[in-house]
Design a protein around this motif. Structure first.
Motif: not given
Length: 870
Positions: A458-480
Motif C-alpha cells: 500500500r505504501e509503495l503504490l501510494e508513494v509511486r502514484g503521488e510522484i507520477l502525478y507530480l511528474r504529470g505522468e497521468w497514465a502511470e499514476a492512474h495505474r498505480s
C-alpha cells in the motif's frame, strides 16, 4: 607536454603554484650563497617526486649541479649514500681524496662492510663533500626520505651539518610520504640540532578549481572540459597519481583521444558526468600495495568503514566489530596514522571514514560475498537497534538489509523511508527508494508476515502514484492508484480506499474523465463518513470541493470547505485544513471577496510552509499571486509566482510549473514587461499542452492574446482567442469564455468586421449576470473597448462606468485604473474628462508607491499609462 597519453605521460602541473614558488626561490638563492632544507610532504600519489623533478629542471636551467638519492633500504645501497659517494668522487675527478676512493671500492666489493664501516665511509665522504661544494652551490634531492631508518637519518644530518658548518651553499630537498613518517623522521623534520629547521611544504589534494585549470590546459575551455574536471574530482578526490591513471584509462577507453591540435573528448557532457568508469589497474595496484601492509585488525576496521560508505559513529563500529574496545581503537588509530582513515569529532560524537573513495571502492569490491553480506547485516541490525525511529536512518537500515540479502526487512524499511522522503517534499529521493523497494517486493512476500507485506505494498503504490502525478505522468499514476484502490477494497482497508479514490478523482478530472472523477469523489466521502474518521472526511470534502470549483458550483465549494474547516481545527489535521483554506479562498476570490480570500490564502501559505508541504505550497502561492495581481499588488504577485516556480522545479511538479509560469506571465503582462510575459506565457502554454491541462492552456492563450492586442496586432490575438474559445467549450472552470468572446469582439471591431463584433458583444454581454465578479469586470471593460471601436460611445461609456465602479468596490485596482482612463477619453465634457483623469492619476500614484523603481518604469511605459508615468 606530449600530445599522446602513452608510457610516462604526465598531465599539466597545476595547483602547486605556491609550492613551486618556494622551491624555485630556494634554487635561485643558491646563486647568492644561501642554502637551506625543504621537505615536500604529501600522501602517496600527491606528486612529491614531480616537484623534485621540477627542482632538478630549474637547477639545470641555471647550471646548478644536482645529486639525487633514493632511500633504498637494501644493505648494498646504504640508503642511496654509496651512489652519492660515487657521484661526489666522479665530479672531483683527480681531486677526489684517495681514502674516499678506497672506501668506495671496499664497499662495492663487499670487503669493507660490517662493523663501523658505514661511519668510516661517512668520515671519508664528509671532507670530499665540503671540497666539492667549495666549487659552487649544490642541490641534494632525496626522495622517499620517510624510508630512512634512524641510522640513515643520522648520516644525512651529519653530512648536511658539515656543509653548514663551513658556510657552503647546499640546498637539500626531501620527498616525504606523510602517512609513513616515523618518530625519528619527524624529529629530523622539526630541525632538532639544525640552526634553521627545514621548510615543510605539505601537498594537499588538488581542488576542483585546480582540476578545471588542468582540463582547460589539455582541452581548452568549455562544458566538456568542465564536466571532465568535475568527474575527475569526484573519482579521485584530487589525488594527482590517480588523476593521471584515470586520464590514461579514459584514453584507453576511447573517451580521450588525440586530435589535430591536441587532446579531445569523444564523449558528450552527459556521458562524462554520469558514464561508468572502471578503476584503472594502476590505481588498484597502488591501493592494494597499501592494503597489504595492514594488520588484521586494521583490515577488519577498514572493511567495515568501506561497507558503510560514509562517516560511521565509533559506537556503531565497536558494536558491529564486537571485539575488545582497545583493540578496535588501536586498529583505527593505526589507519588514521597511515592516512587511510580520517576522524571527525563533534562534542562527544566521534566518527570515522575512509579518507579516499577509491580506497573504499577497492576494499569493498575485494570482499568475499559472505563477508560483505555479514557486514551489511551487522550494520543494519546495529542501526535498527539504535536509530529505528530516526527518519534519516531508516533508508540506511533498508539499504543495508537489502545488500545483506534480507529482502523482507529491506522492503519494509525502504517503503517507509520512501513515504517519509515524500512527506518531506523530496520526490526524487522517494522515487529512488521506492524503486529499490519495488525490486524486492516479490521476494519480500515470502519473507514477511502477510499483514506487513500488504502494508508495504500500500505504501509503495501510494508513494509511486503521488510522484507520477507530480511528474504529470497521468497514465502511470492512474495505474498505480487504481492498483492501490483494488488492493484496498479487496483487503478491506478503508483509509487506503478513501485516499485512493480521492487521488483518482483529482487525476481523472485532469484527464477530462469528469463522470468517473465525480463517482470516485462521491464514494470516497460515503466511505469516509461511514468510518467516522474526521481526517478522511475532510480529505474527501476537499476533493469534492475541488471538483465543484472546476464545475463552477461555488455554493458547494463553500459548503464543503466550511464543513472541512470545522473538522480540521486540531493540529494533527493541519495538512487537510490547509487544503480547505485553499478551496474556500478560491471560491471567495471567484466571487470578488478578495480581502477575505487573500487572508485565507496567506494562512494556507504559512501553514504549508510550516509543514513542508511543497506541492500544496506551490499551488497556494500560484493562487495568491493571481489574487495579488487582480488587486494591483504586482511586485508581491511576481515574487509569489517566482517562489512557486522555484518550488515546482525543485520537486519536479509539472502542473505547478505550468501554473506558476502562467501567473508570473500574467503579473509580468500587467507590469509592462512584455518580453518576460511573452516568454513565461509561451512556456506555460508548452508545458500545459504537454500535460493536457485545459484551464492552463486557456489562461496562457488569453494572456498571449492580450499581449498581441497591446502590440496592436488583432490578427495574432484572434488566432490565440479562436483556440482558447474551442478549449473553453470542453472545460472552463475559471469562466474565461465570455472574456474571450469580448476580446474577440474588440479584435473584430479593430479590423472592421463590424457584424461579427456586434454578434460577439451580444453573446458576451448576455453572460454578464452569470459570471463571477473578477471575470465580470474584465468582460465589461473588454466589451466597452469593442463598443468604443465600433463608435457606440454612449454604450461604451455606460458599460465602462459600471465596470469601473464594480472594480473599485471589490479592490480590482488595475481594471479600475484602465476603466478611469477609458472614461477620461470617452467623457463628453472637459470637466468630466478632468475629473476622470484626476482620479486615474491618484490611483496611478498609489500603485507607483508600491513598485520598486525597476518595475515602476516598465509599468508606466505601457501605452495607455505612459502619460501618467510622471
Amino acid at each position: 607536454m606530449p600530445s599522446g597519453l602513452g608510457e610516462g605521460w604526465q598531465p599539466p602541473l597545476v595547483g602547486r603554484g605556491a609550492e613551486l614558488e618556494v622551491l624555485y626561490d630556494a634554487v635561485n638563492h643558491l646563486t647568492r650563497g644561501e642554502g637551506g632544507l625543504i621537505a615536500v610532504e604529501g600522501r602517496e600519489g600527491s606528486g612529491r617526486t614531480r616537484l623534485l623533478n621540477a627542482v632538478a629542471d630549474r637547477a639545470a636551467n641555471i647550471g646548478v649541479p644536482v645529486h639525487r638519492l633514493e632511500a633504498s633500504t637494501g644493505a648494498a645501497g646504504l640508503f642511496g649514500l654509496i651512489d652519492f659517494c660515487k657521484s661526489v668522487a666522479g665530479e672531483l675527478g683527480d681531486r677526489a681524496p684517495a681514502p674516499l676512493l678506497r672506501a668506495i671500492d671496499e664497499w662495492t666489493t663487499g670487503a669493507g662492510r660490517g662493523g663501523d664501516a658505514v661511519y668510516r665511509l661517512m668520515d671519508r665522504l664528509r671532507p670530499a663533500v665540503v671540497q666539492l661544494v667549495g666549487d659552487g652551490p649544490r642541490i641534494l634531492l632525496y626522495d622517499d626520505f620517510h624510508l630512512l631508518p634512524p641510522r640513515g637519518l643520522e648520516l644525512v644530518k651529519n653530512l648536511l651539518q658539515a656543509t653548514i658548518d663551513v658556510g657552503e651553499p647546499v640546498l637539500g630537498v626531501f620527498g616525504v610520504r606523510s602517512e609513513s613518517v616515523t618518530a625519528a623522521t619527524e624529529t629530523f623534520l622539526r630541525g632538532e640540532g639544525f640552526v634553521s629547521p627545514p621548510v615543510r611544504l605539505r601537498l594537499e589534494d588538488l581542488s576542483l578549481a585546480a582540476l578545471q585549470r588542468l582540463t582547460e590546459k589539455m582541452l581548452g575551455a568549455g562544458p566538456r572540459s568542465d564536466a571532465l574536471a568535475r568527474r575527475l574530482h569526484q573519482e579521485t578526490q584530487g589525488n594527482p597519481l590517480f588523476i593521471t591513471q584515470f586520464l590514461s584509462a579514459l584514453h584507453q577507453q576511447g573517451m580521450l583521444v588525440e586530435g589535430p591540435i591536441g587532446l579531445e573528448l569523444s564523449a558528450d557532457t552527459e556521458e562524462i558526468l554520469a558514464g561508468h568508469l572502471e578503476i584503472p589497474a594502476g590505481v588498484r595496484q597502488v591501493i592494494r600495495g597499501r592494503l597489504s601492509r595492514l594488520e588484521p585488525g586494521e583490515r577488519e576496521a577498514l572493511e567495515l568503514l568501506a561497507v558503510y560508505g560514509r562517516s560511521l559513529d565509533l559506537d556503531l563500529s565497536l558494536e558491529v566489530l564486537d571485539r575488545d574496545e582497545d583493540e578496535v581503537l588501536d586498529a583505527i588509530d593505526g589507519l588514521i596514522t597511515r592516512g587511510i582513515v580520517i576522524e571527525r569529532r563533534a562534542g562527544d560524537i566521534v566518527q570515522h571514514d575512509v579518507a579516499h573513495r577509491l580506497m573504499a571502492d577497492v576494499v569493498y569490491r575485494e570482499l568475499s560475498p559472505e563477508r560483505r553480506s555479514s557486514l551489511h547485516r551487522g550494520l543494519a541490525e546495529a542501526l535498527e537497534r539504535n536509530f529505528a525511529t530516526v527518519p534519516a536512518a531508516i533508508e540506511l537500515v533498508g539499504d543495508h538489509y537489502r545488500l545483506a540479502g534480507e529482502s523482507g526487512k529491506a522492503f519494509r524499511y525502504l517503503t517507509t523511508a520512501a513515504r517519509r522522503m515524500l512527506a518531506r517534499s523530496l520526490p526524487a529521493e522517494a522515487w529512488e527508494l521506492s524503486t529499490r523497494a519495488a525490486s524486492l517486493e516479490e521476494l519480500a512476500r515470502a519473507n514477511l508476515p502477510a499483514e506487513q507485506a500488504a502494508e508495504g505494498r500500500r505504501e509503495l503504490l501510494e508513494v509511486r502514484g503521488e510522484i507520477l502525478y507530480l511528474r504529470g505522468e497521468w497514465a502511470e499514476a492512474h495505474r498505480s492508484w487504481q492498483a492501490l484502490l483494488e488492493h484496498a477494497v479487496s483487503a478491506g482497508y478503508g483509509a487506503a480506499e478513501v485516499r485512493a479514490r480521492c487521488r483518482l478523482a483529482t487525476l481523472l478530472r485532469r484527464m477530462d474523465r469528469v463522470d468517473e472523477a465525480r463517482e470516485h469523489s462521491r464514494l470516497a466521502l460515503e466511505r469516509a463518513r461511514g468510518m467516522r474518521d474526521r481526517g478522511l472526511i475532510a480529505q474527501a470534502l476537499y476533493t469534492g470541493a475541488s471538483l465543484a470549483w472546476e464545475d463552477g458550483e461555488l455554493a458547494r465549494v463553500e459548503q464543503d470547505a466550511a464543513e472541512g474547516l470545522v473538522l480540521t481545527s486540531s493540529e494533527p489535521l493541519s495538512r487537510v485544513r490547509g487544503d480547505m483554506l485553499l478551496a474556500l479562498a478560491a471560491a471567495e476570490a471567484t466571487q470578488g471577496r478578495m480581502a477575505s480570500a487573500s487572508k485565507r490564502m496567506e494562512e494556507a501559505v504559512a501553514l504549508f510552509e510550516r509543514l513542508g508541504e511543497k506541492a500544496q505550497l506551490c499551488i497556494a502561492l500560484c493562487n495568491l499571486s493571481q489574487m495579488l495581481t487582480w488587486q494591483g499588488r504586482l511586485s508581491e504577485a511576481r515574487a509569489r509566482a517566482d517562489e512557486a516556480q522555484r518550488i515546482a522545479i525543485t520537486i519536479n511538479f509539472r502542473v505547478g510549473q505550468a501554473t506558476a509560469l502562467g501567473v508570473r506571465g500574467e503579473a509580468n503582462l500587467e507590469l509592462g514587461l512584455t518580453s518576460q510575459a511573452t516568454r513565461d506565457l509561451t512556456q506555460a502554454l508548452e508545458e500545459a499542452n504537454a500535460l493536457g491541462l485545459t484551464p492552463d492552456l486557456i489562461a496562457a492563450r488569453f494572456g498571449l492574446a492580450r499581449l498581441a492586442l497591446r502590440a496592436r496586432n488583432p490578427k495574432q490575438a484572434e488566432s490565440h482567442l479562436s483556440i482558447a474559445r474551442g478549449l473553453a467549450l470542453r472545460s472552463d472552470p475559471e469562466r474565461y469564455r465570455p472574456a474571450i468572446v469580448a476580446l474577440n469582439a474588440w479584435c473584430c471591431a479593430m479590423t472592421g468586421d463590424r457584424l461579427d463584433a456586434e454578434r460577439m458583444l451580444e453573446v458576451a454581454q448576455a453572460q454578464l449576470d452569470k459570471l463571477p465578479v473578477p471575470r465580470r469586470v474584465q468582460v465589461m471593460i473588454a466589451a466597452a473597448r469593442a463598443l468604443e471601436s465600433l463608435g457606440r460611445l454612449d454604450d461604451a461609456r455606460a458599460l465602462a462606468n459600471t465596470g469601473t465602479s464594480l472594480a473599485r468596490s471589490r479592490g480590482f485596482r488595475l481594471i479600475e485604473l484602465e476603466g478611469r482612463l477609458m472614461l477620461s477619453g470617452l467623457a463628453e465634457t472637459d470637466d468630466a474628462k478632468a475629473a476622470w483623469r484626476a482620479e486615474a492619476e491618484a490611483l496611478a500614484r498609489a500603485l507607483r508607491q508600491e513598485l520598486p523603481a525597476e518595475l515602476a518604469e516598465p509599468f508606466f511605459a505601457r501605452p495607455e499609462l505612459a502619460e501618467l508615468g510622471g
